[in-house]
Design a protein around this motif. Structure first.
Motif: not given
Ligand SMILES: [Zn+2]
Length: 522
Positions: A59-71, A298-300, A324-330, A333-339
């Protein structure tokens, strides 16, 4: 640019890929359902044990994936001598499928059978028959569970044990009862042949005999200049495997343990392997090790600028700790622009200064020179074949792998096109190619590619001018501000320094934020 050099410009990988993907149209707007860019993550075999073996963990993993736009998720079967439990793998797979995720498997070939004499306790000796058998059993097990299997970038060998050495000297690779000749007697020759043959029989063959639908992904590491020394043979392996993946984990240049790689490398390697793999090139892969939030993002960006269709965030367990958690938070925030940028990159081909690295070429004293040249604000168009039709080109000692280099380069120079050549290559070509021509500039590297990061802005302006003129552009900027050009005049400028950069592109003054980027789409 309306001359014949246009045919040479590189098209985005995604445009090629879209030709062969099956796209189900959505009824409402008549658009395709193919996502612009997929974010995925990987659960290592140890993550399967630690995070995916309880309902709460899943459950926790699915929640994390959804919050990170991971499909999409990769659920790993084997790593470091540990094979994940079949029931746990199947249950996790079912839960993710039910939650709407795409699900694939993964194998990491570490601690498989007999240890290598090189990277002891991690890498294996694949000359050893029992190790080949063990490897085959792992891929049969994985193919019984998944229809797509990624192979993490430990699929190489650095073993020099007496058995490997005897086989090398005998110029013979043995797989089961089959014997295959090896072209030469170097370690490079032996290891490339060994990994190609073992891949065909014990990996691809074994998996496909178990599950005819299975597709195997070979993930190439980020250390592209040494691939062939350890048996990564990008031409034959790319032809043999169904899909290729690219390591874009450049991390932080200053990091004590993981540092030394500049950000532009991710772009270079993704475009270079993209040219070799074409539509087989699936995506890039980066991690949190030795990063800060800035270098992680920058890697992304570099992965997406290079045309990747997917970004794999390695790995779920790792991203829950350290930075990791701070990287993912950043990243979130950038995912809409990256997409949004991914969508624009896919629509148009890049233009650039051809950067020629033949497959299996040796770096000598110019290791990963392309990465550093890209940091100078020279927009590169990486290639693995001689860029005869390019409008401008950069050549390093890597080009010596091409037996016909002297004649091809002489013709390129005689055509009057701007050429940048390293001092190392210039020295090696002395007496063979006339370099005393006004369109040839020699780049002083002195065997220290990283020294290029110290070149002052004035030197860079002079260096760039003729090369960019051939692309119809001009650029004035400090060092470590990279430029990406597209055929329709669109551009991206990324500033890797810690201060805002005042730049001038085609006469237009712009300011690029510290550790930020500007993108303009026509
Ligand atoms: Zn060995």
């Amino acid at each position: 640019m309306r001359d014949r050099s246009e045919v040479w410009f590189l098209f985005p990988l995604s445009a090629l890929a879209m030709l062969c993907l099956c796209c189900a149209p959505t009824a409402a707007r008549g658009e395709t359902s193919t996502p612009v860019h997929v974010f995925s993550t990987l659960f290592t075999a140890q993550d399967v044990r630690g995070h995916l073996s309880t309902e709460q963990g899943i459950d926790a993993a699915i929640d994390w994936c959804k919050k990170t736009s991971v499909t999409k998720v990769y659920i790993e079967v084997f790593r470091d001598g540990y094979q994940a439990d079949r029931a746990a793998l199947l249950h996790a797979k079912e839960r993710f499928l039910a939650a709407g995720f795409a699900v694939s498997g993964c194998v990491t070939t570490t601690k498989v059978g007999k240890s290598s004499t090189g990277w002891k306790g991690t890498i294996s000796c694949y000359t050893d028959p029992a190790t080949q058998e063990k490897l085959q059993a792992i891929f049969e097990y994985a193919a019984g569970l998944f229809d797509e299997i990624m192979i993490d970038d430990f699929w190489f060998t650095d073993c020099a044990c007496p058995d490997c050495d005897a086989a090398r000297r005998a110029k013979t690779v043995t797989v089961g009862s089959q014997k295959y000749p090896v072209a030469g007697d170097t370690w490079e020759d032996y290891r490339c042949e060994l990994m190609v043959r073992v891949s065909r029989d014990r990996v691809l063959g074994a998996a496909k005999r178990t599950n005819p639908k299975v597709r195997l992904i070979i993930k190439y590491p980020q250390w592209y200049d040494n691939f062939h020394e350890r048996g990564y043979e990008v031409i034959r392996e790319t032809a043999d495997f169904d899909i290729i993946w690219v390591g874009t984990e450049t991390r932080d240049y200053q990091d004590k343990r993981w540092g030394g790689t500049v950000q532009y490398e991710a772009y270079f390697i993704m475009r270079w392997l993209g040219g070799i793999g074409g539509p087989k090139c699936g995506g890039g892969w980066f991690d949190w090790l030795g990063t800060t939030e800035r270098t992680y993002v920058e890697q992304a960006r570099q992965t997406i600028l290079a045309g990747a269709r997917e970004s794999t965030l390695f790995c779920y367990g790792g991203l829950q700790r350290d930075t990791g958690p701070k990287d993912v938070e950043a990243l979130r925030a950038n995912i809409p622009e990256l997409i949004a940028v991914a969508k624009e990159v896919q629509r148009r081909p890049i233009i650039g200064i051809a950067a020629y690295k033949p497959a299996n070429s040796h770096p000598e004293g110019e290791s990963r020179i392309f990465d550093f040249v890209g940091m100078l604000g020279l927009p590169l168009a990486p290639c693995h074949e001689f860029p005869a039709d390019a409008p401008a080109a950069f050549f390093s000692v890597h080009a010596l792998k091409d037996a016909g280099l002297a004649a091809k380069l002489s013709a390129f120079i005689a055509a009057g096109k701007p050429v940048l050549i390293t001092d190392g290559l210039a020295q090696r070509l002395s007496g063979q190619v006339d370099l005393a021509r006004p369109n040839v500039q020699v780049l002083s590297v002195k065997g220290k590619p990283k020294s290029l990061l110290d070149l002052p802005e004035g030197d860079l302006t002079a260096l760039r001018a003729p090369l960019l003129r051939a692309l119809g552009a001009s650029f004035v900027a400090p060092n470590q501000v990279a430029l990406y050009l597209f055929r329709d005049g669109s551009y991206v400028i990324e500033n890797f320094t810690d201060v805002p950069a005042a730049v001038e592109l085609n006469g237009k003054r712009l300011t690029v934020p510290a550790r930020g980027w500007l993108h303009q789409w026509n």
